[in-house]
Design a protein around this motif. Sequence first.
Motif, PDB file in Angstrom:
ATOM      1  N   GLY A  23     -29.295  -2.675 -54.865  1.00 54.52           N
ATOM      2  CA  GLY A  23     -30.206  -2.785 -55.722  1.00 54.52           C
ATOM      3  C   GLY A  23     -31.636  -3.132 -54.924  1.00 54.52           C
ATOM      4  O   GLY A  23     -32.806  -2.753 -55.466  1.00 54.52           O
ATOM      5  N   TRP A  24     -31.802  -3.867 -54.050  1.00 56.42           N
ATOM      6  CA  TRP A  24     -32.935  -4.407 -53.599  1.00 56.42           C
ATOM      7  C   TRP A  24     -33.550  -3.361 -52.479  1.00 56.42           C
ATOM      8  O   TRP A  24     -34.876  -3.049 -52.347  1.00 56.42           O
ATOM      9  N   THR A  25     -32.499  -2.421 -52.092  1.00 58.85           N
ATOM     10  CA  THR A  25     -33.123  -1.271 -51.359  1.00 58.85           C
ATOM     11  C   THR A  25     -33.799  -0.401 -52.527  1.00 58.85           C
ATOM     12  O   THR A  25     -34.877   0.097 -51.618  1.00 58.85           O
ATOM     13  N   ILE A  26     -33.177  -0.004 -53.396  1.00 64.85           N
ATOM     14  CA  ILE A  26     -34.138   0.742 -54.384  1.00 64.85           C
ATOM     15  C   ILE A  26     -35.175   0.068 -54.857  1.00 64.85           C
ATOM     16  O   ILE A  26     -36.324   0.844 -55.040  1.00 64.85           O
ATOM     17  N   THR A  27     -35.305  -1.191 -54.984  1.00 70.47           N
ATOM     18  CA  THR A  27     -36.492  -1.802 -55.245  1.00 70.47           C
ATOM     19  C   THR A  27     -37.663  -1.818 -54.056  1.00 70.47           C
ATOM     20  O   THR A  27     -38.755  -1.483 -54.440  1.00 70.47           O
ATOM     21  N   VAL A  32     -42.627   0.201 -51.852  1.00 64.92           N
ATOM     22  CA  VAL A  32     -43.449   1.253 -50.835  1.00 64.92           C
ATOM     23  C   VAL A  32     -44.503   2.286 -51.477  1.00 64.92           C
ATOM     24  O   VAL A  32     -45.392   2.746 -51.119  1.00 64.92           O
ATOM     25  N   HIS A  33     -43.765   2.935 -52.673  1.00 63.38           N
ATOM     26  CA  HIS A  33     -44.762   3.966 -53.352  1.00 63.38           C
ATOM     27  C   HIS A  33     -45.890   3.069 -53.934  1.00 63.38           C
ATOM     28  O   HIS A  33     -46.852   3.875 -53.921  1.00 63.38           O
ATOM     29  N   ALA A 129     -38.184  -3.765 -59.830  1.00 69.43           N
ATOM     30  CA  ALA A 129     -39.397  -3.382 -59.280  1.00 69.43           C
ATOM     31  C   ALA A 129     -40.372  -3.639 -60.500  1.00 69.43           C
ATOM     32  O   ALA A 129     -41.672  -3.685 -60.629  1.00 69.43           O
ATOM     33  N   ASP A 130     -39.962  -3.011 -61.767  1.00 71.82           N
ATOM     34  CA  ASP A 130     -40.924  -3.085 -62.903  1.00 71.82           C
ATOM     35  C   ASP A 130     -41.312  -4.488 -63.432  1.00 71.82           C
ATOM     36  O   ASP A 130     -42.253  -4.639 -64.096  1.00 71.82           O
TER      37      ASP A 130
END
Length: 280
Positions: A23-27, A32-33, A129-130
Motif C-alpha cells: 500500500g505504501w508503494t502505491i502511495t 511522485v506524480h 495519498a488522497d
Amino acid sequence: MSVTAPPGPRTPLERLRWAAVDGWTITRRDLVHWTRQPGLIVVGLLFPVMMVLMFGYLFGGGMMVPGVPGAGGDGYREFLMPGMFAMTMLFGVETTMLAVTTDAARGVTDRFRSMPIAPSAVVVGRSVADMLNSALGLAVMLLCGLAVGWRAGGGVGPTLLAVGLLLLLRFALLWVGVWLGLVFQSTGAVTAVQILVWPLGFLSNAFVAPGTMPGWLGAIAEWNPLSATASATRELFQNPGWGGETWIAENALPMAVVWPLLIIAVFFPLSVRRYRRLGR
C-alpha cells in the motif's frame, strides 16, 4: 531446471505487513506524480481559496445569517469558514474519482491486478495519498481563514477535534469517489460528478442558514451530512452558527461522526467488491 516461487505470507501478521508495504508503494507512486505535475496540485489548493475570497468579500457584505451577530462582513466570514472547510472535503470526491478513472482508462489498474501484490494495496494506497492531499488542502484553508480574520476560539483540544471531524468526512467521501471511479471507469463521467457536487455542497448550511430557505428545502439542507460537519466545527471553533432548533441541528456534533461512519459502511465494501470484480 525448475524455479519454485517464494511462498506468500501465511500468518495474519505477515499478510498485514505485506498489505502495508504494498500500500505504501502505491502511495509513493501517487506522491511522485504530484512532484511531476505540481500545477494540478496548486490549482486544487487555490480553488477553495478563491471561493473564500469570492463569498467572503464579493458577496459577504450582503449576507445576513439569522443569529449571527455582525453579519455580513467579518461576522459572515466567521460563519463561512467552517462551511468552506467542509466544502473543501467534498471537493475531494471528484479528485479521487478522476485519479481512479484515469488509472482504469490507461490500463494501470489492470496491470496492478496482475501483479503479485496484496489485493488491498491499490485501494489503500489511493486512500492514503488522497488523505495526505486533503490534509495539505485543509492546512492551506486554515491559513487562508486566519488571513481573512477567522479565528478558532475553542482551544487546542476542540480545534484538533474539529480538524479530525473534517478529515473523517473526507475519508468517508473518499470511498464514494473510489466507488464512482471503479463503476464508471471513464474520465468523461467526472464532469457529471463535478456538476452534481455543487448542488450537494450548496444545499447545506455551508454558506447560508437553512432557516432562510423554504421549509422543505431547509429540512433537506439540515440533514445534509455536510451541514452536520459544518455545524459541529462551528461549535468546536466557537464560531457563530445559525442556531437551529430542530433535532438534527441540536445534535450536529454526534451526527458529524455518525454520517461519515454510515457512508464508510456503505461505500467501503462496495468499493472493495467492485475492485475484485473488475474484468469479470
